[in-house]
Design a protein around this motif. Structure first.
Motif, PDB file in Angstrom:
ATOM      1  N   GLU A  22      23.128  -9.879  11.794  1.00  0.00           N
ATOM      2  CA  GLU A  22      22.399  -8.613  11.928  1.00  0.00           C
ATOM      3  C   GLU A  22      22.128  -7.947  10.584  1.00  0.00           C
ATOM      4  OE1 GLU A  22      24.298  -6.097  14.763  1.00  0.00           O
ATOM      5  OE2 GLU A  22      24.309  -7.620  16.337  1.00  0.00           O
ATOM      6  N   SER A  23      22.972  -8.173   9.586  1.00  0.00           N
ATOM      7  CA  SER A  23      22.814  -7.491   8.293  1.00  0.00           C
ATOM      8  C   SER A  23      21.908  -8.235   7.336  1.00  0.00           C
ATOM      9  CB  SER A  23      24.174  -7.282   7.623  1.00  0.00           C
ATOM     10  OG  SER A  23      24.997  -6.453   8.397  1.00  0.00           O
ATOM     11  N   SER A  24      21.896  -9.557   7.424  1.00  0.00           N
ATOM     12  CA  SER A  24      21.109 -10.332   6.470  1.00  0.00           C
ATOM     13  C   SER A  24      19.620  -9.987   6.521  1.00  0.00           C
ATOM     14  CB  SER A  24      21.325 -11.833   6.708  1.00  0.00           C
ATOM     15  OG  SER A  24      20.702 -12.584   5.697  1.00  0.00           O
ATOM     16  N   PRO A  25      18.988  -9.927   7.719  1.00  0.00           N
ATOM     17  CA  PRO A  25      17.571  -9.535   7.750  1.00  0.00           C
ATOM     18  C   PRO A  25      17.347  -8.103   7.272  1.00  0.00           C
ATOM     19  CG  PRO A  25      18.220 -10.619   9.796  1.00  0.00           C
ATOM     20  CD  PRO A  25      19.476 -10.320   9.050  1.00  0.00           C
ATOM     21  N   ALA A  26      18.292  -7.210   7.599  1.00  0.00           N
ATOM     22  CA  ALA A  26      18.136  -5.810   7.197  1.00  0.00           C
ATOM     23  C   ALA A  26      18.161  -5.679   5.682  1.00  0.00           C
ATOM     24  CB  ALA A  26      19.235  -4.961   7.829  1.00  0.00           C
ATOM     25  N   LEU A  27      19.103  -6.382   5.018  1.00  0.00           N
ATOM     26  CA  LEU A  27      19.191  -6.290   3.564  1.00  0.00           C
ATOM     27  C   LEU A  27      17.979  -6.928   2.906  1.00  0.00           C
ATOM     28  CD1 LEU A  27      21.268  -4.990   1.706  1.00  0.00           C
ATOM     29  CD2 LEU A  27      22.197  -7.259   1.263  1.00  0.00           C
ATOM     30  N   GLU A  28      17.472  -8.000   3.507  1.00  0.00           N
ATOM     31  CA  GLU A  28      16.258  -8.626   2.979  1.00  0.00           C
ATOM     32  C   GLU A  28      15.068  -7.679   3.107  1.00  0.00           C
ATOM     33  OE1 GLU A  28      13.608 -10.907   1.178  1.00  0.00           O
ATOM     34  OE2 GLU A  28      15.785 -11.233   1.213  1.00  0.00           O
ATOM     35  N   GLN A  29      15.027  -6.911   4.191  1.00  0.00           N
ATOM     36  CA  GLN A  29      13.950  -5.936   4.369  1.00  0.00           C
ATOM     37  C   GLN A  29      14.024  -4.844   3.300  1.00  0.00           C
ATOM     38  OE1 GLN A  29      13.847  -4.168   8.254  1.00  0.00           O
ATOM     39  NE2 GLN A  29      11.899  -3.141   7.912  1.00  0.00           N
ATOM     40  N   VAL A  30      15.248  -4.406   2.996  1.00  0.00           N
ATOM     41  CA  VAL A  30      15.419  -3.426   1.922  1.00  0.00           C
ATOM     42  C   VAL A  30      14.930  -4.004   0.604  1.00  0.00           C
ATOM     43  CG1 VAL A  30      17.128  -2.149   0.572  1.00  0.00           C
ATOM     44  CG2 VAL A  30      17.321  -2.231   3.059  1.00  0.00           C
ATOM     45  N   GLY A  31      15.300  -5.270   0.334  1.00  0.00           N
ATOM     46  CA  GLY A  31      14.852  -5.909  -0.895  1.00  0.00           C
ATOM     47  C   GLY A  31      13.340  -6.003  -0.982  1.00  0.00           C
ATOM     48  N   SER A  32      12.699  -6.311   0.144  1.00  0.00           N
ATOM     49  CA  SER A  32      11.239  -6.403   0.169  1.00  0.00           C
ATOM     50  C   SER A  32      10.603  -5.046  -0.118  1.00  0.00           C
ATOM     51  CB  SER A  32      10.768  -6.925   1.529  1.00  0.00           C
ATOM     52  OG  SER A  32      11.252  -8.231   1.758  1.00  0.00           O
ATOM     53  N   ALA A  33      11.181  -3.989   0.467  1.00  0.00           N
ATOM     54  CA  ALA A  33      10.657  -2.645   0.232  1.00  0.00           C
ATOM     55  C   ALA A  33      10.772  -2.263  -1.242  1.00  0.00           C
ATOM     56  CB  ALA A  33      11.404  -1.635   1.106  1.00  0.00           C
ATOM     57  N   VAL A  34      11.908  -2.586  -1.857  1.00  0.00           N
ATOM     58  CA  VAL A  34      12.106  -2.279  -3.272  1.00  0.00           C
ATOM     59  C   VAL A  34      11.109  -3.036  -4.135  1.00  0.00           C
ATOM     60  CG1 VAL A  34      13.713  -2.528  -5.213  1.00  0.00           C
ATOM     61  CG2 VAL A  34      14.537  -1.654  -3.016  1.00  0.00           C
ATOM     62  N   ARG A  35      10.916  -4.325  -3.822  1.00  0.00           N
ATOM     63  CA  ARG A  35       9.962  -5.112  -4.601  1.00  0.00           C
ATOM     64  C   ARG A  35       8.545  -4.583  -4.451  1.00  0.00           C
ATOM     65  NH1 ARG A  35      13.495  -9.149  -2.711  1.00  0.00           N
ATOM     66  NH2 ARG A  35      12.145  -9.612  -0.918  1.00  0.00           N
ATOM     67  N   ALA A  36       8.200  -4.117  -3.258  1.00  0.00           N
ATOM     68  CA  ALA A  36       6.856  -3.581  -3.037  1.00  0.00           C
ATOM     69  C   ALA A  36       6.630  -2.319  -3.847  1.00  0.00           C
ATOM     70  CB  ALA A  36       6.642  -3.302  -1.545  1.00  0.00           C
ATOM     71  N   VAL A  37       7.647  -1.452  -3.881  1.00  0.00           N
ATOM     72  CA  VAL A  37       7.530  -0.211  -4.656  1.00  0.00           C
ATOM     73  C   VAL A  37       7.398  -0.523  -6.136  1.00  0.00           C
ATOM     74  CG1 VAL A  37       8.754   1.864  -5.382  1.00  0.00           C
ATOM     75  CG2 VAL A  37       8.700   1.230  -2.965  1.00  0.00           C
ATOM     76  N   MET A  38       8.214  -1.464  -6.621  1.00  0.00           N
ATOM     77  CA  MET A  38       8.176  -1.816  -8.042  1.00  0.00           C
ATOM     78  C   MET A  38       6.865  -2.483  -8.421  1.00  0.00           C
ATOM     79  SD  MET A  38      12.090  -3.177  -8.577  1.00  0.00           S
ATOM     80  CE  MET A  38      11.860  -3.491 -10.323  1.00  0.00           C
ATOM     81  N   ALA A  39       6.207  -3.106  -7.453  1.00  0.00           N
ATOM     82  CA  ALA A  39       4.954  -3.800  -7.743  1.00  0.00           C
ATOM     83  C   ALA A  39       3.760  -2.861  -7.793  1.00  0.00           C
ATOM     84  CB  ALA A  39       4.704  -4.884  -6.696  1.00  0.00           C
ATOM     85  N   ARG A  40       3.921  -1.630  -7.307  1.00  0.00           N
ATOM     86  CA  ARG A  40       2.807  -0.689  -7.330  1.00  0.00           C
ATOM     87  C   ARG A  40       2.444  -0.345  -8.772  1.00  0.00           C
ATOM     88  NH1 ARG A  40       4.913   3.652  -2.803  1.00  0.00           N
ATOM     89  NH2 ARG A  40       4.801   2.258  -0.996  1.00  0.00           N
ATOM     90  N   PRO A  41       1.159  -0.179  -9.052  1.00  0.00           N
ATOM     91  CA  PRO A  41       0.776   0.186 -10.416  1.00  0.00           C
ATOM     92  C   PRO A  41       1.325   1.572 -10.753  1.00  0.00           C
ATOM     93  CG  PRO A  41      -1.103   0.336  -8.914  1.00  0.00           C
ATOM     94  CD  PRO A  41       0.017  -0.318  -8.153  1.00  0.00           C
ATOM     95  N   PRO A  42       1.826   1.762 -11.957  1.00  0.00           N
ATOM     96  CA  PRO A  42       2.359   3.073 -12.334  1.00  0.00           C
ATOM     97  C   PRO A  42       1.255   4.116 -12.380  1.00  0.00           C
ATOM     98  CG  PRO A  42       2.154   1.652 -14.249  1.00  0.00           C
ATOM     99  CD  PRO A  42       1.858   0.799 -13.048  1.00  0.00           C
ATOM    100  N   ALA A  43       1.642   5.347 -12.195  1.00  0.00           N
ATOM    101  CA  ALA A  43       0.678   6.443 -12.295  1.00  0.00           C
ATOM    102  C   ALA A  43       0.060   6.446 -13.687  1.00  0.00           C
ATOM    103  CB  ALA A  43       1.371   7.771 -12.015  1.00  0.00           C
ATOM    104  N   ARG A  44      -1.258   6.577 -13.743  1.00  0.00           N
ATOM    105  CA  ARG A  44      -1.945   6.602 -15.021  1.00  0.00           C
ATOM    106  C   ARG A  44      -1.931   8.021 -15.571  1.00  0.00           C
ATOM    107  NH1 ARG A  44      -7.432   4.403 -12.906  1.00  0.00           N
ATOM    108  NH2 ARG A  44      -6.769   5.744 -11.209  1.00  0.00           N
ATOM    109  N   ALA A  45      -2.143   8.154 -16.867  1.00  0.00           N
ATOM    110  CA  ALA A  45      -2.078   9.463 -17.498  1.00  0.00           C
ATOM    111  C   ALA A  45      -3.265   9.642 -18.430  1.00  0.00           C
ATOM    112  CB  ALA A  45      -0.772   9.614 -18.275  1.00  0.00           C
TER     113      ALA A  45
END
Length: 295
Positions: free
Chosen positions: A74-97
């Motif tokens: 039950e925990s392995s898929p949940a932790l993988e989902q958290v990892g996927s969410a983190v990777r998706a956030v990190m992959a977003r382009p940074p805010a431009r200035a």
């Protein structure tokens, strides 16, 4: 460890999942780049937290208990989902200035009140404002676009563009005008004249342009910046001579009035210039400046 907490220690849970997948503390230690003892301690911490055994430990062999199998499943898929969410956030382009260099008074009186409109139009572009009284060619901080009056003091590589016409007018608080009427230029002699240190010639230039005789006011007060002069005018300290570009909402909202609206002195236009190599953000900001000036 307290079992009343809502979540187990996540690092211990991660170590458990790796060990459960390998069915080996030693192989888990290699994958995680830690010692065998560190893996064993983290698993023990998790077991103490949960109050159940997760592994059956035998000589050179471990196997999951029923509780361990349930937690792993039950925990392995949940932790993988958290990892996927983190990777998706990190992959977003940074805010431009876009870094904007402007004089303090222009920033306070004209630019900042309008910036919410730019942010609403371009939410992924962060406007970073640098205020300076130095000319753009003497700027000590990097910038993408600068705003200044006139064509002097720009670096040679800059292409400058006029975007805002301007002129000097008289303003004062309505209460002061009611107490001491201003019907013509000579009647200013009964008032305190408010002046700006960085624009000391304004009163003389205005008077000479209109062909007026020398003014002898009741008193003069001088401030470092025009936005301080205008605040003094709002507070009824005297009569100010200000560029129309810096009026903000004070006249529209009744904090200031213009007693002699026809007595005006045209000023140099206000320009913007983009630094060579500035990105698309600077171009979008420049286009936005044009729309604001037109409005």
């Amino acid at each position: 460890m307290s079992r009343g907490a809502s979540l187990p220690p996540l690092n211990a849970l991660r170590v458990f999942l790796v060990a459960a997948r390998h069915r080996s503390f030693s192989r888990a230690a290699v994958e995680l780049n830690v010692t065998h003892g560190a893996v064993s301690r983290q698993v023990r911490n998790l077991e103490e937290f949960l109050g159940v055994a997760l592994f059956e430990r035998q000589i050179r062999k471990i196997s999951l208990t029923a509780e361990g199998q349930q937690l792993f499943a039950e925990s392995s898929p949940a932790l993988e989902q958290v990892g996927s969410a983190v990777r998706a956030v990190m992959a977003r382009p940074p805010a431009r200035a876009v870094r904007i260099n402007a004089r303090p008074s222009f920033a306070v009186r004209w630019l900042i009140p309008r910036l919410p409109d730019f942010v609403a139009r371009y939410p992924r572009i962060e406007p970073q404002l640098v205020t300076s009284t130095l000319s753009p060619e003497k700027a000590t901080e990097a910038f993408d676009i600068a705003i200044r009056r006139g064509v002097e003091g720009w670096p040679p590589a800059f292409k400058v563009q006029p975007f805002l016409e301007d002129e000097l007018i008289l303003v004062m608080a309505p209460s002061l005008l009611k107490a001491k009427a201003v019907s013509d230029a000579p009647s200013l002699a009964a008032h305190v004249l408010l002046a700006c240190k960085s624009r000391r010639q304004d009163w003389d230039d205005w008077r000479q342009h209109l062909g007026l005789s020398r003014l002898k006011p009741a008193r003069r007060l001088q401030f470092d910046h025009i936005h301080l002069v205008l605040q003094a005018a709002v507070d009824g300290l005297g009569v100010a001579l200000t560029p129309t570009s810096l009026l903000g909402g004070d006249v529209a909202q009744g904090r200031l009035v213009c007693p002699l609206p026809r007595l005006r002195l045209p000023l140099q236009s206000i320009y913007y210039g983009c630094a060579p190599g500035a990105g698309r953000e600077a171009r979008l900001f420049a286009d936005w400046l044009d729309t604001q000036a037109a409005a």
